[in-house]
Design an enzyme around this catalytic site. Structure first.
Site, PDB file in Angstrom:
ATOM      1  N   LYS A 280       0.852  -1.186   0.000  1.00 29.85           N
ATOM      2  CA  LYS A 280       0.000   0.000   0.000  1.00 29.85           C
ATOM      3  C   LYS A 280       0.894   1.245   0.000  1.00 29.85           C
ATOM      4  CE  LYS A 280      -4.374   1.531   1.905  1.00 29.85           C
ATOM      5  NZ  LYS A 280      -5.556   1.174   2.677  1.00 29.85           N
ATOM      6  N   GLU A 366     -20.189  -3.820  10.005  1.00 31.97           N
ATOM      7  CA  GLU A 366     -21.126  -2.971  10.751  1.00 31.97           C
ATOM      8  C   GLU A 366     -22.295  -3.769  11.315  1.00 31.97           C
ATOM      9  OE1 GLU A 366     -19.876  -2.300   7.743  1.00 31.97           O
ATOM     10  OE2 GLU A 366     -18.719  -0.455   8.032  1.00 31.97           O
ATOM     11  N   ARG A 394     -25.699  -0.282   6.931  1.00 30.53           N
ATOM     12  CA  ARG A 394     -25.430  -1.722   6.921  1.00 30.53           C
ATOM     13  C   ARG A 394     -25.970  -2.403   8.186  1.00 30.53           C
ATOM     14  NH1 ARG A 394     -20.736  -3.580   3.701  1.00 30.53           N
ATOM     15  NH2 ARG A 394     -21.445  -2.999   1.627  1.00 30.53           N
TER      16      ARG A 394
HETATM   17  C1  LIG Z   1     -19.183  -0.787   4.603  1.00 32.43           C
HETATM   18  C2  LIG Z   1     -17.953   0.066   4.668  1.00 32.43           C
HETATM   19  N1  LIG Z   1     -17.389   0.312   5.861  1.00 32.43           N
HETATM   20  C3  LIG Z   1     -16.283   1.087   5.925  1.00 32.43           C
HETATM   21  C4  LIG Z   1     -15.738   1.617   4.799  1.00 32.43           C
HETATM   22  C5  LIG Z   1     -14.560   2.559   4.883  1.00 32.43           C
HETATM   23  N2  LIG Z   1     -13.401   2.027   4.158  1.00 32.43           N
HETATM   24  C6  LIG Z   1     -13.092   2.452   2.927  1.00 32.43           C
HETATM   25  S1  LIG Z   1     -11.767   1.693   2.297  1.00 32.43           S
HETATM   26  C7  LIG Z   1     -11.569   0.798   3.691  1.00 32.43           C
HETATM   27  C8  LIG Z   1     -10.411  -0.147   3.793  1.00 32.43           C
HETATM   28  C9  LIG Z   1     -10.421  -1.112   2.682  1.00 32.43           C
HETATM   29  O1  LIG Z   1      -9.281  -1.899   2.788  1.00 32.43           O
HETATM   30  P1  LIG Z   1      -8.895  -2.858   1.610  1.00 32.43           P
HETATM   31  O2  LIG Z   1     -10.111  -3.502   1.072  1.00 32.43           O
HETATM   32  O3  LIG Z   1      -7.826  -3.756   2.102  1.00 32.43           O
HETATM   33  O4  LIG Z   1      -8.349  -1.908   0.477  1.00 32.43           O
HETATM   34  P2  LIG Z   1      -7.023  -0.998   0.509  1.00 32.43           P
HETATM   35  O5  LIG Z   1      -7.497   0.386   0.789  1.00 32.43           O
HETATM   36  O6  LIG Z   1      -6.112  -1.508   1.568  1.00 32.43           O
HETATM   37  O7  LIG Z   1      -6.449  -1.123  -0.849  1.00 32.43           O
HETATM   38  C10 LIG Z   1     -12.535   1.091   4.633  1.00 32.43           C
HETATM   39  C11 LIG Z   1     -12.635   0.514   5.977  1.00 32.43           C
HETATM   40  C12 LIG Z   1     -16.375   1.336   3.578  1.00 32.43           C
HETATM   41  N3  LIG Z   1     -15.934   1.834   2.432  1.00 32.43           N
HETATM   42  N4  LIG Z   1     -17.459   0.555   3.543  1.00 32.43           N
END
Ligand SMILES: Cc1ncc(C[n+]2csc(CCOP(=O)(O)OP(=O)(O)O)c2C)c(N)n1
Length: 662
Positions: A280, A366, A394
């Site tokens: 990342k 959630e 959610r």
């Molecule tokens: C239902 C929901 N909860 C929280 C989020 C906030 N959120 C956006 S990206 C993310 C992390 C995602 O991590 P990953 O899938 O590993 O992707 P990366 O950003 O590491 O590439 C979170 C918690 C969201 N988008 N959707």
């Protein structure tokens, strides 16, 4: 940009050699850094997925083959490679490119996403529809290890494993969610990635057996031996048990390997999971060193990575919330805090440090957070479930079924309520005042500022709650300075900020400050606007409401929430039932999804800025009087002496998005 400037569609990417594609990756990275440093956005995830995106564009036939991105905030390279590179500098700006996948924007975007963990289910839907239509294009879901902590992803995997549709799921594993990823699944994936020797051996055996005629049988036999020896420790065994063929983990920055592997798995049948290891923030040192800070960032210096300082000198609601939670933690050791993968975004870092045993990051889960909170409360704890408004959607069923039905004292704390701005419609928190108040037993509170937020939170720990409480507060800074003393708020009571006159606005949360500015505008035009801070949306303060009904000829409500089912509608019901004979107008979010962009511009677009509200007030008042401006001015200079029983005519729907009711 030697290569990027020549790429208008995926067909152009296919013309390049691996060496040229590697150069292209470098150019894309520079462009991502440059763009995001000016617009703000999701930097680290995009830097980490450049090679993967290029390889997908190179191997698959887009747009007939479909890429379904999870969350879709990692689509900047995809946007650049699909004819949108010239508009990248409008990213997340009002009327500019969206920060997420958006089918209206491009034929290469097939599915909207902003909430996590949807890609596998959606891709399976595409695959099933494709098969029903007798088509044979490929469908690829790209999901991160963070998104894989969401239960929805497992529902998708489970279903896909049994339907046996041709579907490729790419797990882009960088070990980070927004913060470091959490949970047993994350540990499992890390275990796979660190078990290098075993992987190497396994891949070699796989290659070797590929040369045999009866390779499938041989591989199945080897696989069985693996299972009996290593059980779940065999890489990807969990996915294999779910009906997927697992490949990987492979280096997600090695373009040649990515291309070769994708070409190999592309034509395999059934559900396939390809595990890709990425870094990342790759290629930008500050982001590689601190992927959390650069997950979502405002403007920054593209050389040093230093973030630009914000324009407000007041703290954010989030900060006030976080500090207050630490105070609550000290007041009672029953207080526990739950976040769903948003420890910093919700302001809980200090609480987590101070009370680690009373802090739970449950991952992007959630729904689970809701039932978990209910369990905690049922056993005597006082849980604070801290989730952005948009993601609380959610947990709607859990709020109703697990929390409210049992009348459990869970406090739902919803940050980012209202319009969030640049992230746009997937993230606006504009439905909570519709879906929460319809839940029996639930009190819904909306502070007008930081002091009220603090006071409400303290109330929830100082008193035995009679049931669950929801508190919603917006993104951004508090409108007035914090004071040391916690103000006294009469629980359940509204606050008249000025004497009740003939024109009253019932303002919710952020709309109080807007209404104060509106009042100034209107006063220069001879209209006195009385403001009531309606800090409890449920139950309504009926005592105050009936006073308003008695005294005012014109009542308006203002809320940063959908008009449908919102506060205005609740007030309208009450006025109607009480035979109110004055005029009423509800201001809020019209029945459509609001785009992305600067919040002030969005508020203006829907008439919730001070000028827009002033126009609505004037329309309501002048349309009723119908006697022309001279009389109108005359009556309103008298400040509230207009007769209550004004002539009531049908007021046309205003351009402001207001909804009128009588
Ligand atoms: C239902 C929901 N909860 C929280 C989020 C906030 N959120 C956006 S990206 C993310 C992390 C995602 O991590 P990953 O899938 O590993 O992707 P990366 O950003 O590491 O590439 C979170 C918690 C969201 N988008 N959707």
């Amino acid at each position: 940009m030697k290569f990027l400037s020549k790429i208008d569609s995926p067909a152009d990417t296919k013309k390049l050699s691996v060496e040229e594609l590697t150069e292209l990756a470098g150019e894309i990275r520079q462009e991502i850094i440059s763009v995001v440093s000016q617009t703000g956005g999701h930097l680290a995830t995009n830097l980490g997925s450049v090679e993967l995106t290029i390889a997908l564009h190179y191997v698959f036939d887009l747009p007939s083959d479909k890429l379904i991105w999870d969350v879709s905030n990692q689509t900047y390279a995809h946007k650049m490679l699909t004819g949108r590179r010239d508009r990248m500098r409008t990213l997340r700006q009002y009327k500019g490119l969206a920060g997420f996948a958006r089918p209206e924007e491009s034929e290469y975007d097939h599915f909207v996403a902003g909430h996590a963990s949807t890609s596998i289910s959606a891709a399976l839907g595409f695959a099933a529809a494709r098969d029903n239509a007798g088509l044979d294009h490929k469908v690829v879901a790209i999901i991160g290890d963070g998104a894989l902590t969401g239960g929805l992803a497992y529902e998708g995997l489970n279903n896909a494993g049994s339907l046996k549709k041709d579907l490729l799921v790419i797990l882009n594993d960088n070990t980070w969610s927004i913060s470091k990823n959490v949970g047993a699944m994350s540990r499992y994936l890390t275990g796979i990635m660190t078990d290098e020797k075993f992987n190497k051996l396994r891949n070699e055996i796989w290659e070797l057996t590929g040369r045999f005629k009866r390779r499938d049988k041989i591989r199945a036999a080897i696989s069985n031996i693996e299972n009996s020896i290593k059980g779940l420790l065999v890489p990807g065994m969990l996915f294999q048990k779910l009906g997927f063929r697992y490949f990987g983990p492979i280096d997600g920055h090695d373009l040649e390997l990515l291309i070769k592997t994708l070409q190999r798995v592309k034509n395999l049948q059934g559900p396939i999971l390809l595990h890709v290891a990425t870094v990342k923030g790759k290629g930008f040192e500050p982001a590689e060193n601190d992927p959390f800070k650069y997950h979502g960032i405002g403007k920054f210096d593209k050389v040093t990575g230093e973030a630009a300082t914000g324009s407000s000198n007041r703290p954010s609601y989030t900060k006030v919330f976080g500090e207050t939670m630490v105070e609550l933690g000290a007041k009672s050791d029953r207080v526990v805090a739950i976040t769903a993968a948003m420890v910093a975004g919700t302001g809980l870092v200090k609480f987590a440090e101070k009370y680690p045993e009373r802090f739970f990051d449950v991952g992007i889960a959630e729904g689970h957070a809701g039932t978990f909170a209910a369990g905690l409360a049922a056993e005597g704890a006082r849980p604070y479930m801290v989730i952005y408004s948009t993601f609380m959607q959610r947990a709607f069923d859990q709020v109703i079924h697990d929390i409210a039905l049992q009348n459990l004292p869970v406090v739902l704390c919803m940050d980012r309520s209202g319009l969030v701005g640049d992230d746009g419609p997937t993230h606006h928190g504009t439905f909570d005042l519709s879906f929460l108040p319809l839940t029996p037993n639930l009190t819904v509170a909306v502070p007008k500022d930081g002091n009220e937020l603090r006071a409400m939170l303290h109330h929830t720990v100082d008193h035995e709650l009679s049931g669950p409480v929801a508190i919603r507060y917006p993104r951004g800074s508090i409108p007035t300075d914090m004071v040391d003393e916690i103000p006294d708020i009469a629980w359940g009571k509204w606050e008249a900020l000025s004497p009740l006159g003939d024109v009253v606005i019932l303002a919710v949360g952020t709309m109080v400050t807007q209404a104060q500015q509106t009042a100034e505008i209107l006063s220069s035009r001879g209209i006195t606007l009385s403001i009531v801070n309606t800090r409890f949306v449920k139950p309504l303060d009926l005592e105050m409401l009936s006073k308003v009904m008695d005294r005012a000829s014109f009542v308006l409500t203002a809320e940063e929430n959908a008009l449908r089912g919102g506060f205005g509608q609740a007030v309208a019901d009450y006025l109607l039932a009480g035979g109110y004979t004055g005029r009423f107008k509800a201001l809020g979010i019209p029945d459509r999804f609001i785009t992305h962009g600067n919040r002030d511009l969005l508020l203006k677009e829907i008439g919730l800025d001070p000028v827009g509200i002033a126009v609505s007030v004037e329309e309501l008042v002048s349309d009723s009087l119908k006697q022309g401006s001279f009389l109108k001015k005359l009556i309103f200079r008298k400040n509230g002496n207009a007769k209550k029983k004004v002539e009531v005519g049908r007021v046309p729907q205003s351009a402001s998005g207001g909804q009128e009711t009588r």
